[in-house]
Design a protein around this motif. Structure first.
Motif: not given
Length: 354
Positions: A326-344
């Motif tokens: 599954y995926s995590d979704f975000a409306e803002t780039f700042a929120e997306h960066k947090q999601n991406a860091r967790r995945y990385q």
């Protein structure tokens, strides 16, 4: 005993002898007729019914050779004799014929002369590149692989026949079940795929595409990206909505699967910055809008996800660190960066560098 009675007995003996010979000849003739015409001749197979494949243009000798070589008949000689008498060598019809156990020569010839071939049911699996499609079809049908490759590269013919080009022709194919006769030619296969495509694109789906400002071809392209992004049915309409939101805002799609198509390696688990520099019209980090063609053959579920996208304000998404798919979704780039860091961080912990 008088001479007359002796002569009568002799005559009767002769009559009975001739009658016996006649009966024996009749029985022998009847058996010969039954053996040639009616006797079960197809060999039993422990794996189920056998199949006789007759190639287009094959002479009678080739048909006989196949029957003998594959040991499909108990007595190929009686089949050959009757086939000649019934004129089969002049009326050979190509195809894939099911040979059920117990079938006699006459019944088999009836089937072959009428061209009562068995259809081939097969699953067209999703493919990313044309050679993968050609290999799939060559394994299932008689269609000549060289002819199919040539047609898929004939831009003028594709434009005239399907209003597609050598890139967008991959939108013609819908993965799923197909039923065709085995001796389908390359051109006939493409026409069959086009007929399936037309049935899918009914009036309702065309209206849905129009409401999104997309052509059917563009829907296929976007659906191919969605399909490579996730296998989760619940996430597909949401991801489709993300990409449609980005297109409306004239943002680049920045879709990792398009990079993998461009570099020709879908086994990559971790996209690197150097991948984003690849010189390709499929690099959606460099080029705005949709890529010129699909990156896989989109299935019906992915297409309908694009045609009925989820309504939301998301502009970003990232795979969940639990690797659930599954995926995590975000409306803002700042929120997306947090999601991406967790995945990385998850990839780092698993030592997945590529």
């Amino acid at each position: 005993m008088t001479e007359t009675s002796a002569s009568a007995r002799l005559r009767w003996r002769v009559v009975f002898a001739l009658l016996g010979v006649g009966i024996l000849l009749a029985l022998a003739g009847g058996y010969a007729w039954w053996r040639v015409w009616r006797k079960p001749n197809v060999v039993a197979s422990p794996l189920g019914p056998a199949y006789l494949y007759i190639h287009t243009g094959a002479p009678f000798e080739a048909v006989l050779d196949t029957l003998r070589r594959q040991e499909l008949l108990h007595e190929p000689g009686t089949f050959a004799w009757l086939a000649q008498r019934r004129g089969y060598p002049a009326h050979i019809r190509p195809g894939r014929y099911r040979l059920d156990f117990g079938l006699g020569n006459n019944a088999l010839l009836d089937k072959l002369l009428r061209g009562e071939q068995d259809t081939v049911d097969f699953q067209l699996n999703a493919f990313k590149y044309k050679p993968q499609l050609v290999r799939q079809i060559a394994r299932q049908l008689e269609a000549d692989s060289t002819a199919l490759r040539r047609l898929l590269q004939d831009n003028g013919w594709l434009q005239q026949r399907y209003q597609l080009d050598t890139t967008t022709v991959l939108t013609l194919f819908l993965p799923g079940p197909y039923r065709l006769v085995w001796n389908t030619s390359a051109r006939q296969f493409l026409d069959s795929a086009a007929a399936t495509h037309r049935r899918f694109w009914n009036a309702q789906r065309r209206r849905q595409a129009d409401s999104l400002g997309l052509s059917p071809t563009q829907v296929h392209v976007l659906a191919s990206i969605v399909q490579r992004e996730t296998a989760m049915p619940q996430d597909k309409p949401v991801i489709a909505g993300v990409y449609l939101n980005r297109l409306r805002r004239r943002m680049r799609l920045q879709a990792d699967p398009t990079l993998l198509w461009a570099i020709g390696n879908f086994g990559v688990k971790r996209v690197l910055n150097k991948d984003k520099l690849v010189d390709s019209p499929y690099n959606t980090y460099k080029h705005a809008g949709l890529p010129p063609g699909p990156i896989t053959s989109a299935n019906r579920q992915s297409l309908d996800a694009v045609l009925r996208p989820a309504a939301h304000q998301y502009l970003f998404f990232c795979a969940r660190p639990d690797r659930s798919g599954y995926s995590d979704f975000a409306e803002t780039f700042a929120e997306h960066k947090q999601n991406a860091r967790r995945y990385q961080h998850t990839l780092d912990s698993l030592k997945i560098m590529r």
